[in-house]
Write a protein that holds these residues in place. Sequence first.
Motif, PDB file in Angstrom:
ATOM      1  N   UNK A 395      38.149  80.006  81.171  1.00 57.40           N
ATOM      2  CA  UNK A 395      36.842  80.442  80.707  1.00 57.40           C
ATOM      3  C   UNK A 395      36.176  81.419  81.677  1.00 57.40           C
ATOM      4  N   UNK A 396      36.391  81.197  82.981  1.00 52.91           N
ATOM      5  CA  UNK A 396      35.765  82.080  83.965  1.00 52.91           C
ATOM      6  C   UNK A 396      36.471  83.431  84.090  1.00 52.91           C
ATOM      7  N   UNK A 397      37.756  83.453  83.717  1.00 56.32           N
ATOM      8  CA  UNK A 397      38.517  84.695  83.908  1.00 56.32           C
ATOM      9  C   UNK A 397      38.792  85.418  82.600  1.00 56.32           C
ATOM     10  N   UNK A 398      38.089  85.053  81.560  1.00 55.15           N
ATOM     11  CA  UNK A 398      38.339  85.683  80.267  1.00 55.15           C
ATOM     12  C   UNK A 398      37.737  87.094  80.210  1.00 55.15           C
ATOM     13  N   UNK A 399      38.355  87.902  79.379  1.00 51.95           N
ATOM     14  CA  UNK A 399      37.851  89.262  79.137  1.00 51.95           C
ATOM     15  C   UNK A 399      37.326  89.329  77.702  1.00 51.95           C
ATOM     16  N   UNK A 400      36.624  90.416  77.438  1.00 50.61           N
ATOM     17  CA  UNK A 400      35.974  90.515  76.119  1.00 50.61           C
ATOM     18  C   UNK A 400      36.974  90.491  74.969  1.00 50.61           C
ATOM     19  N   UNK A 401      38.199  90.919  75.230  1.00 48.97           N
ATOM     20  CA  UNK A 401      39.205  90.917  74.146  1.00 48.97           C
ATOM     21  C   UNK A 401      39.933  89.587  74.024  1.00 48.97           C
ATOM     22  N   UNK A 402      39.503  88.622  74.834  1.00 45.60           N
ATOM     23  CA  UNK A 402      40.134  87.308  74.745  1.00 45.60           C
ATOM     24  C   UNK A 402      41.320  87.141  75.667  1.00 45.60           C
ATOM     25  N   UNK A 403      41.653  88.180  76.425  1.00 40.56           N
ATOM     26  CA  UNK A 403      42.743  88.050  77.385  1.00 40.56           C
ATOM     27  C   UNK A 403      42.204  87.410  78.666  1.00 40.56           C
ATOM     28  N   UNK A 404      43.134  87.012  79.536  1.00 36.03           N
ATOM     29  CA  UNK A 404      42.756  86.326  80.774  1.00 36.03           C
ATOM     30  C   UNK A 404      43.302  87.110  81.964  1.00 36.03           C
ATOM     31  N   UNK A 405      42.428  87.386  82.918  1.00 32.61           N
ATOM     32  CA  UNK A 405      42.881  87.995  84.171  1.00 32.61           C
ATOM     33  C   UNK A 405      43.201  86.862  85.137  1.00 32.61           C
ATOM     34  N   UNK A 406      44.404  86.874  85.706  1.00 33.91           N
ATOM     35  CA  UNK A 406      44.777  85.779  86.590  1.00 33.91           C
ATOM     36  C   UNK A 406      44.291  86.020  88.011  1.00 33.91           C
ATOM     37  N   UNK A 407      43.778  85.008  88.669  1.00 34.62           N
ATOM     38  CA  UNK A 407      43.417  85.165  90.081  1.00 34.62           C
ATOM     39  C   UNK A 407      44.664  85.502  90.901  1.00 34.62           C
ATOM     40  N   UNK A 408      44.440  86.253  91.958  1.00 36.41           N
ATOM     41  CA  UNK A 408      45.562  86.744  92.779  1.00 36.41           C
ATOM     42  C   UNK A 408      46.523  85.659  93.229  1.00 36.41           C
ATOM     43  N   UNK A 409      45.931  84.541  93.661  1.00 39.17           N
ATOM     44  CA  UNK A 409      46.755  83.473  94.233  1.00 39.17           C
ATOM     45  C   UNK A 409      47.754  82.913  93.224  1.00 39.17           C
ATOM     46  N   UNK A 410      47.428  83.092  91.961  1.00 43.06           N
ATOM     47  CA  UNK A 410      48.267  82.530  90.912  1.00 43.06           C
ATOM     48  C   UNK A 410      49.399  83.471  90.496  1.00 43.06           C
ATOM     49  N   UNK A 411      49.227  84.734  90.808  1.00 44.48           N
ATOM     50  CA  UNK A 411      50.178  85.743  90.336  1.00 44.48           C
ATOM     51  C   UNK A 411      51.640  85.431  90.703  1.00 44.48           C
ATOM     52  N   UNK A 413      52.986  82.681  91.170  1.00 45.95           N
ATOM     53  CA  UNK A 413      53.444  81.498  90.427  1.00 45.95           C
ATOM     54  C   UNK A 413      53.607  81.799  88.943  1.00 45.95           C
ATOM     55  N   UNK A 414      53.155  82.972  88.532  1.00 40.51           N
ATOM     56  CA  UNK A 414      53.272  83.364  87.124  1.00 40.51           C
ATOM     57  C   UNK A 414      54.247  84.533  86.988  1.00 40.51           C
ATOM     58  N   UNK A 415      55.220  84.537  87.849  1.00 40.88           N
ATOM     59  CA  UNK A 415      56.267  85.562  87.802  1.00 40.88           C
ATOM     60  C   UNK A 415      55.703  86.971  87.907  1.00 40.88           C
ATOM     61  N   UNK A 416      54.654  87.121  88.715  1.00 42.74           N
ATOM     62  CA  UNK A 416      54.121  88.451  88.953  1.00 42.74           C
ATOM     63  C   UNK A 416      53.140  88.939  87.906  1.00 42.74           C
ATOM     64  N   UNK A 417      52.914  88.149  86.915  1.00 38.88           N
ATOM     65  CA  UNK A 417      51.974  88.610  85.872  1.00 38.88           C
ATOM     66  C   UNK A 417      50.537  88.536  86.373  1.00 38.88           C
TER      67      UNK A 417
END
Length: 421
Positions: A395-411, A413-417
């Motif tokens: 909810x905190x990282x959502x964008x207006x189009x409904x996509x999610x920006x991942x916090x850096x620390x998580x990148x 762990x998400x295969x670079x996404x």
Amino acid sequence: MLDIQFIRQNADAVKAAIRNKRLDLDLGELLAADKQRRETTTLLEQKRARKNELAALIPKAIKDDRPKLVDEAKQIRTDIEQLEPQLAEVQRRFQDLMLRVPSVPRPEVPIGAGEGDNVEVKRVGEPRKFDFAPKDHVELMTKLGMVEWEAPRKFAGGRSYALVGDGALLEMAVLRLAVDTLIERGMKLVTPPVMVRERAMMGTGYFPIGKDEAYAITADDLFLIGTSEVSLVSMHCDETLEADRLPIKYAGSSLCFRREAGAAGKDTRGLYRVHQFNKIEQVILCVPDEAVAEKLHYELLGNAEAILAELEVPYRVAIACTGEMGLGQTRKHEVESWMPGRNAYSETHSCSSFGEFQARRSNIRVRLSDGALVYPFTLNNTAIASPRILIPLLENHQQSDGSITLPRALVPYMNGRTRLA
RNA sequence: GGAGAGAUGACCGAGUGGUCGAAGGUGCAUGAUUGGAAAUCAUGUGUACCGGCAACGGUACCGAGGGUUCGAAUCCCUCUCUCUCCGCCA
């Protein structure tokens, strides 16, 4: 569990704790049982002493004296056989009551009835101002295909869900981030049993009060844990630890199961309150020294805060009032993450100190360097509980189009996404 | 799931009805010896509860619970756990 001597000597403080924690327990009943228990014990032990005396006398006695002695011994045995069930009964009553006596909250704990009486101690990060209407996690996840609701509820019942695709991946990423953070901070990772005996639930203070909150596996007399704290503390039950082994710091990773018996109809939307979830839990056993425990309590809190910082989630910390505390807790801080969908800070972490409460119940002791045998203190705090943590994260990282920006620390762990879309 | 073996103090290990809270060994502590250490010798070394200001006294505990007996670590029953083998299995 408290020391009965402490209870006797501090009856008023304990009574206040019962009242302030809003428990239903008559301490007078306990003290009466205690008195009766001691009186019966004394009587029984006198009889037993005579029994032992006679048993020693009989083989040495000359033939003529024997029948008399044996007769007396028989009488003594009858007396003992009458007293034993009496003692067992009062002992049972005493034990049952003892298991319901709460630990006494520390002086800084605010007295209060409910959530509203918790006192905020700090606030970190600013709730984000959206220039669009933010969606809640249910909408976001559903749209991004991160969760299944309907099928699980059909075959597994209410509050069921299935994380799928990026939802499942994100959960694993968050859990792994928490694990790595804790390992780096000196905690030992454990994946303990999630099915445990009753004694583990008793030992950690979740039973007998709260038994209806746990799932029971009746065929094998086992229970599903609601937190790995149960297993991690129990890992040392019946043990005597050497003081130099302490503090023991665990990071437990497990599924957790809660019936949410008292919360029927509450928070049924979404992933906030579910029956089954993953949790990385922090548990510490330390020497019974208030200063040491104090420091470790804040260390546990700091670990959780570090993880929230990595997730870039605004949060606040509140000290729970007496009415919100568990039976054994002497102090509890709640970390509440900002959840735009609820437009509120809501609990995601719970940091508790127990004093010797759990160690006594679990029969864990420490041998200090001077030879003294004492009960260690236990503490715990959530590191991450998922899926609940996904709520503020998404909810905190959502964008207006409904996509999610991942916090850096998580990148990593998400295969670079860097975003979910 | 089937078959067998076992569970004694910090550890190893003896003990099949009374003198066993428990031999012996190891470990540990203290002391003696030594320049110091090792070795040696001596002494000590469990926990819980009850009573007592304390010294101390009593009771219980040999996996757990029950039974037999004047008396149980020892005999009987039930349970739990551990190990080995077989079966099944991620």
